[in-house]
Design an enzyme around this catalytic site. Structure first.
Site, PDB file in Angstrom:
ATOM      1  N   SER A  22       0.810  -0.944  -0.194  1.00  0.00           N
ATOM      2  CA  SER A  22       0.119   0.343   0.355  1.00  0.00           C
ATOM      3  C   SER A  22       0.855   1.834   0.268  1.00  0.00           C
ATOM      4  CB  SER A  22      -1.087  -0.143   1.144  1.00  0.00           C
ATOM      5  OG  SER A  22      -0.027   0.156   2.321  1.00  0.00           O
ATOM      6  N   LYS A  67       0.617   4.752   6.911  1.00  0.00           N
ATOM      7  CA  LYS A  67      -0.186   6.028   5.537  1.00  0.00           C
ATOM      8  C   LYS A  67       0.493   7.202   5.447  1.00  0.00           C
ATOM      9  CE  LYS A  67      -2.903   2.075   4.888  1.00  0.00           C
ATOM     10  NZ  LYS A  67      -3.121   1.176   3.810  1.00  0.00           N
TER      11      LYS A  67
END
Length: 280
Positions: free
Chosen positions: A95, A168
């Protein structure tokens, strides 16, 4: 090492007590003086041997105490480092390509948030606020990677619950309005379009449209590999509209330490957000 015992130094059997008989005094006196000197030497050697034994025992005890102090101090220092300063994590998914790839090891500063404030563009590790990792089984490292994880866990630099964390990039701070009109359009923060050089090769800013104002004490986070990231955009139905509580943030990733050929400092892309105004 052999210890010197009293039996290792036998007394001369010919040495006796001084004689008081006349006519033999000189000869006997001479032998007695030699005997006294030898006996004195023997006693001195015995005293040295006797003194040496407890000294060695004392030295052994001192080494054990020092070793114990060093081990305890190392464990306490490790706990303090893990609790207040830095913690190690590994990257399990794609990701965050191409900034971070699978099996990268990163160090996370626990001083942010805290003494230092979070900024847009920071890479953060946070604990799953609920449902983000649902159905995803943590990847168990094996071989030397597993051994390294075990060492990090033992010394307190690696979390026991590493499988419950995500990584993230912070895009929106509390009060920011974060939006995107859909495929082919840039992400905007407070009306300013972002030029995002950290996106994965071939990735677009967002394959879906969204428009949200970040709640107080929360963050809007997105992966760099947007089309392979289950981030804030996919959790808009959750409490907070997809934003995560700042309280769930473990810290800010500041360096990639492994593998060595990828080791680098994780700089904040300040230029990307420099024109973004503060939330009104």
């Amino acid at each position: 090492m052999h210890e010197t015992s009293a039996g290792a130094w036998p007394a001369d059997p010919q040495l006796g007590e001084p004689s008081t008989e006349g006519g033999r005094g000189d000869g006997v006196t001479g032998g007695t003086e030699a005997g006294a000197e030898a006996s004195s030497t023997t006693r001195a050697q015995r005293r040295l041997a006797e003194r040496g034994r407890p000294a060695r025992r004392s030295a052994g005890g001192s080494i054990l105490r020092e070793t114990a102090i060093i081990l305890v101090s190392a464990l306490v220092l490790s706990w303090l480092i893990k609790t207040f300063l830095v913690q190690a994590f590994f990257i399990p998914s794609s990701s965050m390509h191409d900034t971070l790839v699978e099996d990268d090891r990163i160090m996370v500063s626990k001083l942010t948030p805290g003494p230092f404030d979070l900024e847009r563009g920071d890479i953060v590790v946070f604990k799953d606020p609920g449902g983000w990792l649902e159905g995803q089984k943590p990847v168990e490292a094996t071989g030397w990677r597993g051994a390294m994880n075990d060492v990090f866990t033992f010394v307190g630099l690696y979390p026991q619950d590493a499988g419950e964390h995500l990584v993230k990039r912070v895009i929106g701070l509390p009060g920011d309005r974060v939006a995107c009109a859909g495929p082919g359009e840039p992400v905007t923060v407070n009306g300013v379009a972002l030029d995002e050089p950290y996106l994965a090769a071939g990735a677009i800013p967002s394959q879906m449209d969204f428009d949200i104002t970040v709640p107080p004490n929360s963050l809007w986070v997105m992966g760099d590999n947007r089309q392979s990231s289950s981030d804030s955009r996919l959790h808009r139905g959750d409490p907070g509209g997809g934003s995560i509580p700042i309280g769930n943030v473990v810290g800010k990733a500041f360096v990639l330490v492994w593998p060595l050929d990828r080791a680098t400092v994780l700089h904040n892309p300040g230029a990307t957000f420099e024109d973004v105004p503060d939330a009104s």
